[in-house]
Scaffold this motif. Sequence first.
Motif: not given
Length: 420
Positions: A83-101
């Motif tokens: 949510e509330a994405v700022a900058g280049d969305p292509a740089l963001l990791p997969d959701i599963r990475w964020a959940m693992a972090a």
Amino acid sequence: MVRWFQSFHRRPTVRPVAASGDVPEQDLAVPTRLAALRPALAGIGTTLDEGATCAELTREAVRQVGGAAAVLGVADEPGVAYEAVAGDPALLPDIRWAMAAARQESALGEAAPPIPYASHGGARPGLCVPLATDGHPYGGLVCAREGTPFTAEEAESLALLAERAASHIRHAREHERVSGIVGDLQRALLAEPGRPHPNLDVAIRYMPVGQSALVGGDWCETVRLHFGRTLLVVGDVMGHGLEAAVDMTAYRSSLRYIASADLPPHRVLRQLDDSASAEPDRRPATCLIARVDPNRAQVTLASAGHLPPAVIDEKGRTSLLPVPVGPPLGTGLGGYEPATYQLDPPQTLVLFTDGLVEHRGEDIDHSLDRLASVDFEAAAGVEQVIDTVLARLDARHAEDDVAVLAARLRRRDPRDGEAR
């Protein structure tokens, strides 16, 4: 996933100062870094809107460290998304990475070191910091960029920004919860008016200022009297919000009790004024009462500081009925006088609160002239009359609450007996 974020809020580490009085160089940099963050912190949480706060957080995160930033909500649902994405969305990791972090941070009981994640071009540095305050988790702030990994100082700065945002999100949710409770209570206080006699067509409309969900002190009421007569009432309690709505309910309750004695309108106002002035905490209110008598084709009016009613004739032309104006209710001054007019079946009587016509800085006579200049279709019903007046006077952008009541006598069938 809520469980993963419960350990995000951490106490800052306190470093002891050397006995010699020398301060480590890295500690000297802390005040400077915090001073530089002050403007950034001040720009987060400028409203009580959770979405706006998240957007301010991610925009500031991109300004601080570059790349892209987004908010990951606290949820176990498979459809969770950034949510509330700022900058280049292509740089963001997969959701599963964020959940693992987030899972790793929870397992360690503290912030995990930045974890690189795989991308089409190799590995990019990524960082997930907790969006939490005082043990209340609201998700995580996920940041990613090309090139150099995130430093410990950058991670700490982002954590401070996220904690600031989490604090405002907490306030926004509490405000929304309380506003919902107040709104439910106010809507309960704004009870439906009584039913007029069947010899009268009545339409009522109420519009809170700014299309808010909350009601204020404006109200309409109808009370059946003997011999087919009906009492029509509009009132406006000073102020807005819950307090005004509570006082509005008190005035309506008093009105219904006093009207049961079938007194003329000016005497009803006198008793309402006596009752309100005996309660020091009761807010003053304006009020206009119209007693419609179909058998005599008459309307008797009395005003307590209220604007005069309008009458629309059979050709759709509008005029105002002069009414002697007494003091507002609650002053204890009394001095109300009646005025009686002929009211024929083709005519429509319109009672309203000042929010319908008043504009800030405009003379009230000019405001009433705008209402008097409105033309209606000759055969318009009472509902259509209200729709027209609200549209022509742009009531959706009114500066105060608006309450409007329109009434018209029904033509009597000679075969009908006297209405009671």
